[in-house]
Enzyme design. Structure first.
Site, short mmCIF file in Angstrom:
data_model
loop_
_atom_site.label_atom_id
_atom_site.label_comp_id
_atom_site.label_asym_id
_atom_site.label_seq_id
_atom_site.Cartn_x
_atom_site.Cartn_y
_atom_site.Cartn_z
N ASP A 30 -29.59 -64.47 -15.66
CA ASP A 30 -29.40 -63.53 -14.55
C ASP A 30 -28.03 -63.74 -13.89
OD1 ASP A 30 -30.03 -61.53 -12.82
OD2 ASP A 30 -31.52 -62.65 -11.68
N HIS A 47 -21.57 -58.50 -18.65
CA HIS A 47 -22.45 -58.74 -19.81
C HIS A 47 -21.67 -59.30 -21.00
CE1 HIS A 47 -25.78 -57.17 -17.67
NE2 HIS A 47 -25.34 -55.93 -17.63
N GLU A 77 -38.25 -53.00 -18.23
CA GLU A 77 -37.80 -52.28 -17.02
C GLU A 77 -36.30 -52.00 -17.05
OE1 GLU A 77 -39.95 -55.07 -16.70
OE2 GLU A 77 -41.57 -53.58 -16.63
N ASN A 78 -35.55 -52.73 -17.88
CA ASN A 78 -34.09 -52.59 -17.89
C ASN A 78 -33.60 -51.23 -18.40
OD1 ASN A 78 -33.43 -56.11 -18.63
ND2 ASN A 78 -33.43 -55.06 -16.66
C1 FPP Z 1 -29.17 -60.01 -15.98
O1 FPP Z 1 -28.03 -59.95 -15.17
C2 FPP Z 1 -28.78 -59.84 -17.35
C3 FPP Z 1 -29.28 -58.90 -18.20
C4 FPP Z 1 -30.30 -57.91 -17.82
C5 FPP Z 1 -28.76 -58.79 -19.56
C6 FPP Z 1 -28.55 -60.09 -20.25
C7 FPP Z 1 -27.69 -59.83 -21.38
C8 FPP Z 1 -26.74 -60.64 -21.87
C9 FPP Z 1 -26.46 -62.01 -21.38
C10 FPP Z 1 -25.93 -60.19 -23.01
C11 FPP Z 1 -26.85 -59.96 -24.16
C12 FPP Z 1 -26.25 -60.31 -25.36
C13 FPP Z 1 -26.72 -61.20 -26.21
C14 FPP Z 1 -25.93 -61.41 -27.42
C15 FPP Z 1 -27.98 -61.99 -26.01
P1 FPP Z 1 -27.90 -58.74 -14.14
O2 FPP Z 1 -27.15 -57.67 -14.80
O3 FPP Z 1 -29.26 -58.34 -13.66
O4 FPP Z 1 -27.07 -59.42 -13.04
P2 FPP Z 1 -27.13 -59.08 -11.47
O5 FPP Z 1 -28.52 -59.44 -11.01
O6 FPP Z 1 -26.08 -59.98 -10.90
O7 FPP Z 1 -26.81 -57.64 -11.32
#
Ligand code: FPP
Length: 244
Positions: A30, A47, A77-78
């Site tokens: 996260d 990301h 949910e994403n």
């Molecule tokens: C949460 O951070 C992250 C995600 C929903 C996506 C996770 C994806 C990756 C780390 C890249 C995927 C790629 C691979 C190769 C596994 P957020 O966007 O909710 O962060 P925030 O809460 O600060 O907005």
């Protein structure tokens, strides 16, 4: 539990190898969006950096002898996120799979995707199938939770058992019908970026897991963050409901 192998440390206290009592760590990655916002960059850029952190961490976890790693890449949910952001995450996954396939002999990781594949694009589905097939004989497991929700996972497990004609089930039956059937339950669940909740991740499997929460945002959470989480884990006493 009988512990045959204890964790090993270097003379200056760095973790070299985990012990038998730590086989599986699950990560809720996260904070990519906040990391990017703090730098005046787009969420997509966050990301990209998150995916880099993920690769470093997978390599580190393999090096210290973990048997299983599970990461929460995309929840059911994403899909509510902006289309560009969803496409970015899916694109990063495809690129990662291309790298795994191109460098097959460098990785000792069996890739498994947990979650529903039906809603994914055909090209991603094909690449997932190919990578799962090509890595199936590797010894360590990397579960990528994609279009995953734990309640949906438990529901599909129960429906699978019903379709087999069961009228009563045991806990073991349900465990065996989950996506993670062949893996030990997570010993440790790590969530970055300050939130302290499971967000529908591994609800069944987390029954006896230890939790580690950190304010560090995922792109900044490298191998040293994992080492800190493991050190914290080794300070805990796991009783599994019994008295020590
Ligand atoms: C949460 O951070 C992250 C995600 C929903 C996506 C996770 C994806 C990756 C780390 C890249 C995927 C790629 C691979 C190769 C596994 P957020 O966007 O909710 O962060 P925030 O809460 O600060 O907005």
């Amino acid at each position: 539990m009988e512990i045959n192998n204890r964790p090993q440390y270097s003379p200056d206290g760095r973790l070299l190898r985990v012990g038998d009592d730590l086989k599986h760590i699950a990560f809720i990655m996260d904070g990519n969006g906040r990391w990017a916002k703090a730098r005046g960059k787009s969420r997509e850029h966050g990301h990209t950096e998150g995916a880099k952190a993920f690769e470093k961490i997978v390599e580190y976890c393999e090096g210290i002898g973990l048997e299983v790693i599970t990461v929460y890449a995309f929840s059911t949910e994403n899909w509510k996120r902006p289309k560009d952001e969803v496409e970015k995450i899916m694109g990063l996954l495809e690129k990662y799979l291309d790298r795994v396939i191109a460098r097959l002999s460098d990785y000792d990781v069996k890739l498994r995707f947990i979650g529903s594949k039906n809603e994914l694009s055909e090209s991603l589905r094909l690449k997932i199938d190919k990578t799962e097939r090509m890595t199936k004989d590797k010894s360590r497991v990397l579960n990528i939770a994609l279009n995953y929700g734990a309640r949906a996972e438990i529901t599909q497990a129960v429906n699978k058992l019903i379709s087999e004609g069961r009228t009563a089930v045991t806990e073991q039956d349900i465990g065996n019908a989950l996506y993670t059937a062949e893996c030990p339950d997570p010993d440790l669940i790590v969530r970055t970026a300050g939130e302290q909740r499971l967000s529908n991740f591994l609800l069944w499997q987390a029954a006896y897991a230890e939790f580690y929460f950190t304010e560090t945002l995922w792109p900044d959470f490298g191998p040293s963050g994992v080492e800190e989480a493991i050190n914290a884990y080794y300070k805990r006493t796991r009783r599994f409901g019994a008295v020590k």
